[in-house]
Design a protein around this motif. Structure first.
Motif, PDB file in Angstrom:
ATOM      1  N   MET A  66      -9.809  14.146   9.473  1.00 37.99           N
ATOM      2  CA  MET A  66     -10.460  15.385   9.092  1.00 37.99           C
ATOM      3  C   MET A  66     -11.509  15.740  10.142  1.00 37.99           C
ATOM      4  O   MET A  66     -12.169  14.863  10.685  1.00 37.99           O
ATOM      5  CB  MET A  66     -11.111  15.229   7.706  1.00 37.99           C
ATOM      6  N   GLN A  67     -11.659  17.022  10.414  1.00 40.71           N
ATOM      7  CA  GLN A  67     -12.625  17.506  11.389  1.00 40.71           C
ATOM      8  C   GLN A  67     -14.056  17.257  10.906  1.00 40.71           C
ATOM      9  O   GLN A  67     -14.299  17.064   9.725  1.00 40.71           O
ATOM     10  CB  GLN A  67     -12.444  19.017  11.583  1.00 40.71           C
ATOM     11  N   ALA A  68     -14.991  17.306  11.836  1.00 43.81           N
ATOM     12  CA  ALA A  68     -16.413  17.237  11.488  1.00 43.81           C
ATOM     13  C   ALA A  68     -16.789  18.552  10.810  1.00 43.81           C
ATOM     14  O   ALA A  68     -16.693  19.618  11.423  1.00 43.81           O
ATOM     15  CB  ALA A  68     -17.242  17.021  12.736  1.00 43.81           C
ATOM     16  N   ILE A  69     -17.176  18.487   9.573  1.00 37.47           N
ATOM     17  CA  ILE A  69     -17.498  19.681   8.790  1.00 37.47           C
ATOM     18  C   ILE A  69     -19.012  19.816   8.700  1.00 37.47           C
ATOM     19  O   ILE A  69     -19.714  18.862   8.388  1.00 37.47           O
ATOM     20  CB  ILE A  69     -16.897  19.600   7.378  1.00 37.47           C
ATOM     21  N   THR A  70     -19.501  21.024   8.955  1.00 38.02           N
ATOM     22  CA  THR A  70     -20.909  21.336   8.758  1.00 38.02           C
ATOM     23  C   THR A  70     -21.021  22.020   7.406  1.00 38.02           C
ATOM     24  O   THR A  70     -20.509  23.124   7.219  1.00 38.02           O
ATOM     25  CB  THR A  70     -21.430  22.269   9.874  1.00 38.02           C
ATOM     26  N   TRP A  71     -21.659  21.353   6.451  1.00 31.65           N
ATOM     27  CA  TRP A  71     -21.777  21.858   5.086  1.00 31.65           C
ATOM     28  C   TRP A  71     -23.074  22.643   4.894  1.00 31.65           C
ATOM     29  O   TRP A  71     -24.127  22.253   5.386  1.00 31.65           O
ATOM     30  CB  TRP A  71     -21.748  20.706   4.080  1.00 31.65           C
ATOM     31  N   GLU A  72     -22.986  23.741   4.160  1.00 32.49           N
ATOM     32  CA  GLU A  72     -24.168  24.493   3.728  1.00 32.49           C
ATOM     33  C   GLU A  72     -24.808  23.736   2.559  1.00 32.49           C
ATOM     34  O   GLU A  72     -24.179  22.852   1.965  1.00 32.49           O
ATOM     35  CB  GLU A  72     -23.767  25.897   3.258  1.00 32.49           C
ATOM     36  N   ASP A  73     -26.032  24.095   2.219  1.00 29.03           N
ATOM     37  CA  ASP A  73     -26.664  23.520   1.036  1.00 29.03           C
ATOM     38  C   ASP A  73     -25.835  23.876  -0.190  1.00 29.03           C
ATOM     39  O   ASP A  73     -25.188  24.939  -0.228  1.00 29.03           O
ATOM     40  CB  ASP A  73     -28.082  24.066   0.863  1.00 29.03           C
ATOM     41  N   PRO A  74     -25.844  23.027  -1.226  1.00 31.78           N
ATOM     42  CA  PRO A  74     -25.068  23.321  -2.434  1.00 31.78           C
ATOM     43  C   PRO A  74     -25.526  24.617  -3.110  1.00 31.78           C
ATOM     44  O   PRO A  74     -26.716  24.946  -3.088  1.00 31.78           O
ATOM     45  CB  PRO A  74     -25.347  22.132  -3.347  1.00 31.78           C
ATOM     46  N   PHE A  75     -24.588  25.338  -3.664  1.00 31.36           N
ATOM     47  CA  PHE A  75     -24.868  26.517  -4.474  1.00 31.36           C
ATOM     48  C   PHE A  75     -24.546  26.132  -5.906  1.00 31.36           C
ATOM     49  O   PHE A  75     -23.425  25.693  -6.196  1.00 31.36           O
ATOM     50  CB  PHE A  75     -24.006  27.709  -4.050  1.00 31.36           C
ATOM     51  N   CYS A  76     -25.506  26.287  -6.787  1.00 31.03           N
ATOM     52  CA  CYS A  76     -25.311  25.907  -8.187  1.00 31.03           C
ATOM     53  C   CYS A  76     -25.439  27.131  -9.083  1.00 31.03           C
ATOM     54  O   CYS A  76     -26.457  27.824  -9.052  1.00 31.03           O
ATOM     55  CB  CYS A  76     -26.332  24.855  -8.607  1.00 31.03           C
ATOM     56  N   GLY A  77     -24.414  27.394  -9.866  1.00 24.19           N
ATOM     57  CA  GLY A  77     -24.439  28.488 -10.814  1.00 24.19           C
ATOM     58  C   GLY A  77     -24.940  27.996 -12.157  1.00 24.19           C
ATOM     59  O   GLY A  77     -25.508  26.908 -12.277  1.00 24.19           O
TER      60      GLY A  77
END
Length: 63
Positions: free
Chosen positions: A1-12
């Protein structure tokens, strides 16, 4: 799997949290927070289209 840059979690409401990420090749990822090892992957444009449809209320029948 590629190196993924994740955003901060979004919680509904109800603490349903997800994260959006990208990789250097332009793929877009969406995953349940804490389950980033099993994301859905598509193009960045496909993810933008999905978000636009959700915001417009055209995906409510899926929820």
């Amino acid at each position: 799997m590629q190196a993924i840059t994740w955003e901060d979690p979004f919680c509904g409401e109800g603490a349903n949290c997800f994260r959006i990420g990208t990789d250097p090749e332009g793929n877009a990822y969406i995953a349940v927070a804490g389950q980033e090892d099993a994301p859905l992957v598509d193009t960045g444009e496909a993810l933008r289209a999905l978000i636009r449809e959700i915001k417009a209320g055209r995906a409510d029948h899926l929820l």
